[in-house]
Design a protein around this motif. Sequence first.
Motif, PDB file in Angstrom:
ATOM      1  N   PHE A  26      27.638  41.822  35.342  1.00 46.20           N
ATOM      2  CA  PHE A  26      28.399  41.892  34.081  1.00 46.20           C
ATOM      3  C   PHE A  26      29.896  41.946  34.371  1.00 46.20           C
ATOM      4  CE2 PHE A  26      29.832  44.924  30.532  1.00 46.20           C
ATOM      5  CZ  PHE A  26      30.167  43.870  29.699  1.00 46.20           C
ATOM      6  N   VAL A  27      30.647  41.098  33.655  1.00 46.17           N
ATOM      7  CA  VAL A  27      32.109  41.103  33.767  1.00 46.17           C
ATOM      8  C   VAL A  27      32.704  41.282  32.370  1.00 46.17           C
ATOM      9  CG1 VAL A  27      34.152  39.815  34.518  1.00 46.17           C
ATOM     10  CG2 VAL A  27      31.988  39.530  35.753  1.00 46.17           C
ATOM     11  N   PRO A  28      33.168  42.481  32.040  1.00 47.39           N
ATOM     12  CA  PRO A  28      33.807  42.667  30.737  1.00 47.39           C
ATOM     13  C   PRO A  28      35.239  42.137  30.746  1.00 47.39           C
ATOM     14  CG  PRO A  28      33.379  44.798  31.812  1.00 47.39           C
ATOM     15  CD  PRO A  28      33.058  43.728  32.804  1.00 47.39           C
ATOM     16  N   THR A  29      35.601  41.398  29.696  1.00 46.08           N
ATOM     17  CA  THR A  29      36.973  40.871  29.595  1.00 46.08           C
ATOM     18  C   THR A  29      37.445  40.944  28.143  1.00 46.08           C
ATOM     19  OG1 THR A  29      36.664  38.556  28.903  1.00 46.08           O
ATOM     20  CG2 THR A  29      36.229  39.066  31.227  1.00 46.08           C
ATOM     21  N   MET A  30      38.753  40.741  27.989  1.00 46.62           N
ATOM     22  CA  MET A  30      39.304  40.611  26.637  1.00 46.62           C
ATOM     23  C   MET A  30      39.674  39.145  26.364  1.00 46.62           C
ATOM     24  SD  MET A  30      41.246  44.121  25.811  1.00 46.62           S
ATOM     25  CE  MET A  30      42.725  43.798  26.701  1.00 46.62           C
ATOM     26  N   GLY A  31      39.137  38.231  27.176  1.00 48.21           N
ATOM     27  CA  GLY A  31      39.365  36.805  26.931  1.00 48.21           C
ATOM     28  C   GLY A  31      40.712  36.330  27.422  1.00 48.21           C
ATOM     29  N   ALA A  32      41.127  35.151  26.897  1.00 48.90           N
ATOM     30  CA  ALA A  32      42.291  34.431  27.448  1.00 48.90           C
ATOM     31  C   ALA A  32      42.093  34.329  28.967  1.00 48.90           C
ATOM     32  CB  ALA A  32      43.607  35.114  27.084  1.00 48.90           C
ATOM     33  N   LEU A  33      40.929  33.797  29.312  1.00 50.75           N
ATOM     34  CA  LEU A  33      40.467  33.834  30.707  1.00 50.75           C
ATOM     35  C   LEU A  33      41.360  33.012  31.623  1.00 50.75           C
ATOM     36  CD1 LEU A  33      36.599  33.544  30.165  1.00 50.75           C
ATOM     37  CD2 LEU A  33      38.025  35.607  30.338  1.00 50.75           C
ATOM     38  N   HIS A  34      41.521  33.526  32.833  1.00 52.37           N
ATOM     39  CA  HIS A  34      42.317  32.845  33.856  1.00 52.37           C
ATOM     40  C   HIS A  34      41.608  32.971  35.199  1.00 52.37           C
ATOM     41  CE1 HIS A  34      43.518  36.901  34.915  1.00 52.37           C
ATOM     42  NE2 HIS A  34      43.977  37.097  33.680  1.00 52.37           N
ATOM     43  N   GLU A  35      42.239  32.452  36.245  1.00 48.86           N
ATOM     44  CA  GLU A  35      41.626  32.457  37.587  1.00 48.86           C
ATOM     45  C   GLU A  35      41.258  33.871  38.053  1.00 48.86           C
ATOM     46  OE1 GLU A  35      40.987  29.950  39.843  1.00 48.86           O
ATOM     47  OE2 GLU A  35      41.447  28.449  38.321  1.00 48.86           O
ATOM     48  N   GLY A  36      42.026  34.863  37.616  1.00 52.84           N
ATOM     49  CA  GLY A  36      41.722  36.252  37.996  1.00 52.84           C
ATOM     50  C   GLY A  36      40.342  36.653  37.478  1.00 52.84           C
ATOM     51  N   HIS A  37      40.075  36.356  36.206  1.00 54.69           N
ATOM     52  CA  HIS A  37      38.751  36.640  35.643  1.00 54.69           C
ATOM     53  C   HIS A  37      37.680  35.846  36.404  1.00 54.69           C
ATOM     54  CE1 HIS A  37      41.276  37.356  31.875  1.00 54.69           C
ATOM     55  NE2 HIS A  37      40.669  38.513  32.034  1.00 54.69           N
ATOM     56  N   LEU A  38      37.991  34.575  36.673  1.00 51.92           N
ATOM     57  CA  LEU A  38      36.987  33.719  37.329  1.00 51.92           C
ATOM     58  C   LEU A  38      36.639  34.234  38.716  1.00 51.92           C
ATOM     59  CD1 LEU A  38      37.918  30.041  36.318  1.00 51.92           C
ATOM     60  CD2 LEU A  38      36.470  31.710  35.137  1.00 51.92           C
ATOM     61  N   SER A  39      37.614  34.876  39.386  1.00 47.38           N
ATOM     62  CA  SER A  39      37.303  35.413  40.719  1.00 47.38           C
ATOM     63  C   SER A  39      36.254  36.526  40.603  1.00 47.38           C
ATOM     64  CB  SER A  39      38.572  35.881  41.444  1.00 47.38           C
ATOM     65  OG  SER A  39      39.125  37.015  40.816  1.00 47.38           O
ATOM     66  N   LEU A  40      36.326  37.332  39.546  1.00 54.31           N
ATOM     67  CA  LEU A  40      35.299  38.364  39.318  1.00 54.31           C
ATOM     68  C   LEU A  40      33.953  37.720  38.989  1.00 54.31           C
ATOM     69  CD1 LEU A  40      37.898  40.169  38.993  1.00 54.31           C
ATOM     70  CD2 LEU A  40      36.750  41.329  37.128  1.00 54.31           C
ATOM     71  N   ILE A  41      33.997  36.701  38.134  1.00 54.88           N
ATOM     72  CA  ILE A  41      32.759  36.041  37.698  1.00 54.88           C
ATOM     73  C   ILE A  41      32.074  35.358  38.883  1.00 54.88           C
ATOM     74  CG2 ILE A  41      31.871  34.155  36.249  1.00 54.88           C
ATOM     75  CD1 ILE A  41      34.187  35.015  34.224  1.00 54.88           C
ATOM     76  N   ASN A  42      32.868  34.711  39.744  1.00 54.68           N
ATOM     77  CA  ASN A  42      32.286  34.049  40.913  1.00 54.68           C
ATOM     78  C   ASN A  42      31.652  35.052  41.870  1.00 54.68           C
ATOM     79  OD1 ASN A  42      32.513  31.229  40.510  1.00 54.68           O
ATOM     80  ND2 ASN A  42      34.733  31.435  40.703  1.00 54.68           N
ATOM     81  N   LYS A  43      32.314  36.186  42.054  1.00 50.67           N
ATOM     82  CA  LYS A  43      31.733  37.235  42.904  1.00 50.67           C
ATOM     83  C   LYS A  43      30.411  37.725  42.292  1.00 50.67           C
ATOM     84  CE  LYS A  43      33.139  41.611  45.065  1.00 50.67           C
ATOM     85  NZ  LYS A  43      33.085  41.460  46.493  1.00 50.67           N
ATOM     86  N   ALA A  44      30.422  37.907  40.974  1.00 46.78           N
ATOM     87  CA  ALA A  44      29.211  38.366  40.278  1.00 46.78           C
ATOM     88  C   ALA A  44      28.088  37.326  40.408  1.00 46.78           C
ATOM     89  CB  ALA A  44      29.528  38.648  38.815  1.00 46.78           C
ATOM     90  N   LEU A  45      28.445  36.043  40.360  1.00 51.53           N
ATOM     91  CA  LEU A  45      27.427  34.988  40.494  1.00 51.53           C
ATOM     92  C   LEU A  45      26.831  34.955  41.902  1.00 51.53           C
ATOM     93  CD1 LEU A  45      29.102  32.063  38.494  1.00 51.53           C
ATOM     94  CD2 LEU A  45      26.884  33.102  37.968  1.00 51.53           C
ATOM     95  N   GLN A  46      27.657  35.341  42.893  1.00 51.95           N
ATOM     96  CA  GLN A  46      27.128  35.387  44.264  1.00 51.95           C
ATOM     97  C   GLN A  46      26.113  36.509  44.442  1.00 51.95           C
ATOM     98  OE1 GLN A  46      30.575  35.808  46.782  1.00 51.95           O
ATOM     99  NE2 GLN A  46      31.316  33.766  46.257  1.00 51.95           N
ATOM    100  N   GLU A  47      26.291  37.585  43.684  1.00 52.54           N
ATOM    101  CA  GLU A  47      25.492  38.798  43.925  1.00 52.54           C
ATOM    102  C   GLU A  47      24.391  39.032  42.899  1.00 52.54           C
ATOM    103  OE1 GLU A  47      28.233  42.075  44.251  1.00 52.54           O
ATOM    104  OE2 GLU A  47      29.208  41.229  46.020  1.00 52.54           O
ATOM    105  N   ASN A  48      24.306  38.175  41.874  1.00 51.98           N
ATOM    106  CA  ASN A  48      23.301  38.352  40.816  1.00 51.98           C
ATOM    107  C   ASN A  48      22.759  36.988  40.403  1.00 51.98           C
ATOM    108  OD1 ASN A  48      23.959  41.365  39.891  1.00 51.98           O
ATOM    109  ND2 ASN A  48      25.885  40.294  40.239  1.00 51.98           N
ATOM    110  N   GLU A  49      21.557  37.003  39.829  1.00 49.86           N
ATOM    111  CA  GLU A  49      20.990  35.716  39.384  1.00 49.86           C
ATOM    112  C   GLU A  49      21.696  35.204  38.130  1.00 49.86           C
ATOM    113  OE1 GLU A  49      16.384  35.780  40.327  1.00 49.86           O
ATOM    114  OE2 GLU A  49      17.242  37.795  40.224  1.00 49.86           O
ATOM    115  N   VAL A  50      22.006  36.104  37.209  1.00 48.41           N
ATOM    116  CA  VAL A  50      22.773  35.695  36.024  1.00 48.41           C
ATOM    117  C   VAL A  50      23.941  36.656  35.812  1.00 48.41           C
ATOM    118  CG1 VAL A  50      20.762  34.683  34.867  1.00 48.41           C
ATOM    119  CG2 VAL A  50      21.449  37.034  34.341  1.00 48.41           C
TER     120      VAL A  50
END
Length: 283
Positions: A26-50
């Motif tokens: 899970f990655v909580p955000t307030m939107g207006a997504l940028h590369e910083g958010h994506l770095s968290l999401i990519n890490k989360a995708l590496q460590e979880n199925e969804v």
Amino acid sequence: MQVANTKEHIANLILDLRKTNTSIGFVPTMGALHEGHLSLINKALQENEVVFVSIFVNPTQFENKKDLKNYPRTLNRDIELLKTVSKTRIFVYAPSVEDIYIKNVRSIRFNFDGLENEMEGEFRDGHFDGVGTIVKRLFEIITPDKAYFGEKDFQQLQIIRKLVEKNNLPVKIIGCKIHREPSGLAMSSRNERLSPEHKAASPFIYKTLQAAKKKFGTKSATKITAWVKKQFENNELLVLEYFIIADTDTLKPVKRKSHLKKYRAFIAVHAGEIRLIDNIALN
Ligand code: AMP
């Protein structure tokens, strides 16, 4: 990509995923997504199925009404950006204020053992009660195995760890490195509201943090703090709100350095109308 606007929709999705023992990040955000958010999401995708990404500008963590009103809201663009990362493994939760708060748009009051009173807590009254309220609520709705938070908001990260510890919440908190623009400026949804001249001036913040880190080996925290203040007095575009060298665990300002402890420098700066924060590990 599945986009849910209600907690009932999320509950159905979670129920299905749990039937097949799918691991949930899970990655909580307030939107207006940028590369910083994506770095968290990519890490989360590496460590979880969804991975669930929430996009919600949480009113109770804004002590400043104008900041809440002006906060960028770019949901369609955010969804398109997330689709470029994964259409099948990312689920979006973009609720309304009513879906989260029903009729009571108020924070719970928390005791984070004093972490909430330092730095941002001093300058943003009630901010961390708002953060604690929304994150606890989102954890109840999403029930993630792991949740990802950026060191960009280091005080927030430590407070979430405390929230989980004190309430025995069944989620593992993962801290993620600060993602920066090539100029060194820490990425933030607020950066897009900087005027061109403030944007050009703002890499000075990280440069100063790096210089403070260099000095940390030989100079006292008091000397370094005085030096940083002076640098900003000489800067016509950036106004220093605070610079603090603090213990990483307690977030209390360091008095006497101990080689057994970890320290970080924390900074908040006004660049015109925009307030920017950053921090750096010192040892
Ligand atoms: P926000 O949308 O600003 O609430 O941020 C959502 C999450 O992304 C928080 O955990 C932030 O700490 C994290 N985040 C925001 N910007 C960055 C960045 N430049 N580097 C790493 N994490 C970030």
